[in-house]
Design a protein around this motif. Structure first.
Motif, mmCIF file in Angstrom:
data_model
loop_
_atom_site.group_PDB
_atom_site.id
_atom_site.type_symbol
_atom_site.label_atom_id
_atom_site.label_comp_id
_atom_site.label_asym_id
_atom_site.label_seq_id
_atom_site.Cartn_x
_atom_site.Cartn_y
_atom_site.Cartn_z
ATOM 1 N N UNK A 101 9.082 51.494 15.811
ATOM 2 C CA UNK A 101 10.050 50.342 15.646
ATOM 3 C C UNK A 101 9.570 49.305 14.694
ATOM 4 N N UNK A 102 8.407 49.148 14.614
ATOM 5 C CA UNK A 102 7.876 48.346 13.375
ATOM 6 C C UNK A 102 7.945 48.894 12.074
ATOM 7 N N UNK A 103 7.783 50.274 11.904
ATOM 8 C CA UNK A 103 7.879 50.908 10.638
ATOM 9 C C UNK A 103 9.194 50.828 10.325
ATOM 10 N N UNK A 104 10.401 50.854 11.125
ATOM 11 C CA UNK A 104 11.693 50.959 10.675
ATOM 12 C C UNK A 104 12.108 49.495 10.503
ATOM 13 N N UNK A 105 11.534 48.511 11.077
ATOM 14 C CA UNK A 105 11.755 46.848 10.901
ATOM 15 C C UNK A 105 11.505 46.704 9.424
ATOM 16 N N UNK A 106 10.179 46.928 9.026
ATOM 17 C CA UNK A 106 9.392 46.793 7.670
ATOM 18 C C UNK A 106 10.356 47.370 6.778
ATOM 19 N N UNK A 107 10.586 48.315 6.640
ATOM 20 C CA UNK A 107 11.447 49.353 5.916
ATOM 21 C C UNK A 107 12.691 48.540 5.549
ATOM 22 N N UNK A 108 13.436 47.816 6.655
ATOM 23 C CA UNK A 108 14.717 47.422 6.796
ATOM 24 C C UNK A 108 14.454 46.077 5.755
ATOM 25 N N UNK A 109 13.269 45.209 6.046
ATOM 26 C CA UNK A 109 12.986 44.116 5.399
ATOM 27 C C UNK A 109 12.795 44.345 3.876
ATOM 28 N N UNK A 110 12.078 45.438 3.452
ATOM 29 C CA UNK A 110 11.975 45.650 2.111
ATOM 30 C C UNK A 110 13.250 46.129 1.358
ATOM 31 N N UNK A 111 14.071 47.077 2.197
ATOM 32 C CA UNK A 111 15.293 47.097 1.388
ATOM 33 C C UNK A 111 16.164 45.843 1.257
ATOM 34 N N UNK A 112 16.167 44.991 2.047
ATOM 35 C CA UNK A 112 16.743 43.743 1.954
ATOM 36 C C UNK A 112 16.392 42.868 0.763
ATOM 37 N N UNK A 113 14.859 42.857 0.738
ATOM 38 C CA UNK A 113 14.319 41.936 -0.264
ATOM 39 C C UNK A 113 14.850 42.499 -1.850
#
Length: 95
Positions: A77-89
Motif C-alpha cells: 500500500x505504501x509503495x502504491x501511494x508513493x508511486x501515485x505521488x511521483x506520477x502526480x508530481x
C-alpha cells in the motif's frame, strides 16, 4: 507545528553528516546521502539480528525483515501511494 530551521551556511563543516540531517534539519544532497547511508546500516543490523522494527502491519516492520501477510500488505500500500505521488508530481499536480 514546528518552525522551519534556517539553512546551514554553505561553508558549515557539518554538511554531509547525520547530525546535519537529523539535528540541524539540513536537506542538502550531502546530508541526505549521509542520512541514507546511516539508515541503511541501521536496517542491515536490525535484519541481521532478526529484530523487527515497528509494529506488525507497518511498512517499517516489512523493511526490517518481517514478511507476514499484514506487513507485506502495508508495504505494498505504501509503495502504491508513493508511486501515485511521483506520477502526480511529474504530471505537474503538486499534492
Amino acid at each position: 507545528m514546528t518552525r522551519p530551521r534556517p539553512p546551514l551556511p554553505v561553508d558549515d563543516p557539518r554538511h554531509g553528516t547525520t547530525n546535519g540531517y537529523g539535528n540541524l534539519g539540513c536537506r542538502c544532497a550531502a546530508c541526505r546521502a549521509a542520512h541514507a547511508a546511516n539508515h541503511k546500516k541501521y536496517m542491515e543490523r536490525k535484519r541481521a539480528s532478526g529484530e523487527v522494527v515497528g509494529l506488525h502491519g507497518s511498512s517499517v516492520a516489512y523493511d526490517s525483515g518481517c514478511r507476514c501477510d499484514t506487513c507485506r500488505l502495508a508495504h505494498n500500500e505504501r509503495s502504491v501511494e508513493k508511486k501515485r505521488r511521483i506520477r502526480e508530481r511529474r504530471a505537474g499536480g503538486d499534492s
